[in-house]
Design an enzyme around this catalytic site. Sequence first.
Site, PDB file in Angstrom:
ATOM      1  N   PRO A   1    -117.072  73.230 -21.790  1.00  0.00           N
ATOM      2  CA  PRO A   1    -117.436  74.239 -20.776  1.00  0.00           C
ATOM      3  C   PRO A   1    -118.309  74.874 -21.241  1.00  0.00           C
ATOM      4  CG  PRO A   1    -115.654  74.154 -23.785  1.00  0.00           C
ATOM      5  CD  PRO A   1    -116.268  73.452 -22.882  1.00  0.00           C
TER       6      PRO A   1
ATOM      7  N   CYS B   1    -117.045  81.259 -28.736  1.00  0.00           N
ATOM      8  CA  CYS B   1    -117.969  81.983 -28.136  1.00  0.00           C
ATOM      9  C   CYS B   1    -118.211  83.486 -28.658  1.00  0.00           C
ATOM     10  CB  CYS B   1    -117.746  82.172 -26.514  1.00  0.00           C
ATOM     11  SG  CYS B   1    -118.641  83.011 -25.856  1.00  0.00           S
TER      12      CYS B   1
ATOM     13  N   HIS C   1    -117.245  72.653 -32.718  1.00  0.00           N
ATOM     14  CA  HIS C   1    -118.400  72.634 -32.916  1.00  0.00           C
ATOM     15  C   HIS C   1    -118.946  73.157 -34.182  1.00  0.00           C
ATOM     16  CE1 HIS C   1    -122.435  75.247 -30.556  1.00  0.00           C
ATOM     17  NE2 HIS C   1    -122.065  74.733 -31.682  1.00  0.00           N
TER      18      HIS C   1
ATOM     19  N   ASN D   1    -119.298  68.758 -31.273  1.00  0.00           N
ATOM     20  CA  ASN D   1    -119.217  69.348 -30.591  1.00  0.00           C
ATOM     21  C   ASN D   1    -121.052  69.794 -30.758  1.00  0.00           C
ATOM     22  OD1 ASN D   1    -119.825  72.121 -28.252  1.00  0.00           O
ATOM     23  ND2 ASN D   1    -120.275  70.806 -28.059  1.00  0.00           N
TER      24      ASN D   1
END
Length: 351
Positions: A32, A115, A191, A231
Amino acid sequence: MSATEQHENAGTPLDLHDGSRYAASLRLSVAPMMDWTDRHCRVFHRLLAPQARLYTEMVHANAVVLGDRERLLGFDPVEHPVALQLGGSEPALLAQAARIGAQWGYDEVNLNCGCPSDRVQAGRFGACLMREPALVGDSVAAMIAAVVGLDRAVPVTVKCRLGVDDDHDFDRFMAFIDTVAAAGCAMFVVHARNAWLKGLSPKENREVPPLRYDWAYRLKRERPHLQVVVNGGIASMAEALAHLGHVDGAMLGRVAYHDPYTLHRADAALRGVQPRPRAELLRALRPYVEAQLAQGVALKHITRHVLGLFHGQPGGRAFRQVLSEGAHLPGADWSVLERALAATAGQRRAA
């Protein structure tokens, strides 16, 4: 070949009881990405990667509950399997948004715990949730409870970092995973960097903190019952495929956008087929483009996602230039893309 004809299962929600298709969609996915992975981008990526799992831009749960759902959640059936990524930290609100997303037909609902932007920190969501595993667990449990009883199973998953700031404690990372897994989450997109909440921009957070894929690999070894997708920093087809020797899936980020043919090559390799020529892939997008133009969508909103198709190729600059100069003009139509392809072909012949 139209977008709908690209994959025999396209246009239908993902059946989680079809183990082979479910596993295949986990092996390769597209991250995303705010302002990038909108519905037009995802249709293009579906043409490039018929089996990959696609993700929406992060949408805040409050927007899903109170906002324009067609604008925020609408998608083309060809996008399946497609996941909705939510932001937020209020379990009840996330539960409402998860149920709405599932009812809209998404194949997965993913909670953003990675994020690092100032906006998400101010709202107490995103990467700062790595410091609140109990809250994430409560949120996941509420989201799972909200989608139970629907016509089809919709998994609730989490995308996270390894930690925040100078926290380099693997046991703390595992404690976060275990807490959230105990709440019912069986899939984690990792991530493989820390998120720095102070001192680094979101862009720097994607590049500066060192990558530690070994943490994701170790997570999979020590918790083999969990599905782990890695990721962060994956820049080539070879790198993506190499990760699959250690975890369940590889998620491509910026490379899938700036050099989308890498996404196509990775998907083709996993399916055991030869990659298709770039021009053929682009022309397969024509029915979608013309349908969108007929609905009043400006060409520039679609073509901005295809600018990198000829990245690193002779004529790639000419391709981008024709699209950049022509797609925003009044009345711009498919002929702009044909001119861009012609410019590319001319450059290739000259080379």
